[in-house]
Design an enzyme around this catalytic site. Structure first.
Site: not given
Ligand code: GLC
Length: 447
Positions: A165, A402
């Protein structure tokens, strides 16, 4: 293997995140099925001994496939109030509802592994036959819609489509996107530390693009012409290329005896032409000065000069020549010396390096897995081993987060994360029951 004795095991995490045939990346922060997460997670299910569940993950992902072949980046299988932008913001009228962009298509390469390494041969053949045509269509969509000028370099319309992102690669192209002209409430920063997430500046532009797609009825031609963000994305190009190679190999070797090469003859011909285009077109993205590949802002016609792990993903696709592969190999030692819990997504010597902010510096284990395969495929065994060890070190320090602060190993973002657990099960610390009884390799070759 987690360092915390009371923490859930990698298999427990997959079960915890299983919402019925699909696995959420983590509860709360990401409450739906994501495209490349699902593929990576399927490897974990297989390694945990549940091959049927691994294939189910693939099937449920394909439930979101659009008629034009695109497999979206999010499939909204259920309702959830903890996510923004949800289905109402994307405005896609289908069931299940989905986002309107895709993500790096690692799915085909994963399916080849599921097929080759699965113990239940009947299941593997049956599931491959049932899912392969959809994935061929998916790849055809990418080349047709995202490279209509046949450059060999597919483009993305949104930083989310790269799966990386807020990578520094996108800073330049994102500056050409206006901010959204509406109020909205982010959910991510209420769930994890904002210093580990993108800034509002980026989010305003992310949401502008989502609205832009909707206002233009997701019309492929219009988007190619008018989307203010159009980037030849090195990770997307590489992962697509490897996947195409794997699809072609699966069809041609026809190890399942399904006659795939003849039933998909025309599609295979087209895929091979796209492969040849990429093999040529990729060279325009090589930087002799930086010693790695780069993404290219197609609107401004500018190479995006940032040394990132994305720029080494052509190794995963077998695209670099031997000299280029060696050059990339020489970067690894320095990279790890400064950020040992690597491989930092942005090179630590970059002025934009931030060790715990999402894609600007943390380490992500599924990227490491692809890089390790890439280095190994090019005979750079030591680099592959270093990346694998650094990945094990991240999990040993923090467990199944994550992503990881690449300087300290601290876990960042969401916890109990599916793809990190899956990478541990499949790649880093496979259970003996999985490796000992691994099915003999089939005759499928990848080259
Ligand atoms: C973030 C990541 C993306 C991932 C998703 C779900 O948006 O950047 O790569 O697929 O979370 O885990």
């Amino acid at each position: 293997m987690t360092a915390m004795p009371d923490a859930p095991s990698a298999h427990d995490i997959l079960k915890l995140n299983d919402l019925g045939g699909y696995t959420v990346p983590t509860r709360g922060l990401y409450p739906f099925q994501w495209n490349w997460d699902a593929a990576i997670t399927a490897l974990g299910w297989m390694a945990a001994g549940d091959e049927a569940r691994a294939w189910r993950e693939v099937e449920r992902l394909l439930e979101g496939q659009w008629d034009n072949g695109m497999v979206p980046h999010i499939i909204f299988h259920g309702d959830a109030e903890t996510y923004f932008p949800g289905p109402e913001v994307w405005g896609v009228q289908r069931s299940p509802s989905t986002s309107a962009i895709s993500q790096p298509p690692v799915l085909a390469s994963v399916m080849k592994i599921l097929f080759e390494e699965g113990h239940d041969r009947a299941l593997a053949s049956e599931k491959l036959a049932a899912t392969l045509p959809a994935v061929i269509n998916y790849h055809l969509w990418f080349y047709r819609e995202r490279d209509p000028e046949n450059t060999g370099r597919v483009c993305s319309y949104h930083p989310w489509e790269s799966g990386m992102d807020n990578s520094p690669q996108w800073d330049g192209p994102l500056a050409g996107v206006p901010p959204v002209d509406a109020e909205y409430v982010r959910r991510d920063t209420g769930l994890v530390d904002p210093s580990e997430r993108p800034h509002k500046y980026e989010y305003d532009r992310y949401i502008y693009l989502v609205q832009f797609f909707q206002q233009n009825d997701h019309d492929g031609e219009v988007l190619y012409r008018d989307c203010p963000y159009r980037v030849e994305d090195i990770s997307l190009i590489s992962i697509l290329h490897r996947g195409t190679r794997d699809l072609v190999a699966l069809c041609e070797a026809d190890a399942a005896g399904l006659g795939l090469a003849s039933t998909h003859g025309e599609a295979l011909y087209s895929l091979k032409q796209s492969q040849a285009l990429t093999e040529q077109g990729i060279q325009a993205l090589w930087s002799e000065e930086l010693g790695c590949f780069l993404s290219h802002d197609a609107r401004a016609d500018v190479l995006l000069e940032h040394v990132t792990t994305a720029g080494m993903l052509p190794l995963f696709a077998g695209l670099p020549n031997a000299i280029q592969a060696e050059r990339m190999g020489t970067l690894v030692a320095d990279w790890l010396a400064e950020a040992p819990y690597g491989l930092a997504s942005t090179h630590p010597q970059s002025t934009r390096f931030e060790p715990k902010r999402y894609w600007r510096g943390p380490s992500w284990l599924h990227i490491n897995w692809m890089l390790a395969i890439g280095f190994e495929d090019h005979g750079l065994i030591q680099e592959a081993a270093q990346i694998k060890q650094a990945s094990k070190d991240c999990i040993a320090v923090a467990g199944y987060y994550e992503y990881f602060n690449s300087v300290t190993g601290e876990g960042c973002g969401g916890r109990d994360f599916s793809w990190t657990a899956a990478m541990d099960l499949y790649w880093l610390n496979p259970l003996e029951s999985f490796t000992a009884s691994k099915a003999p390799q089939s005759e499928v070759e990848t080259s």
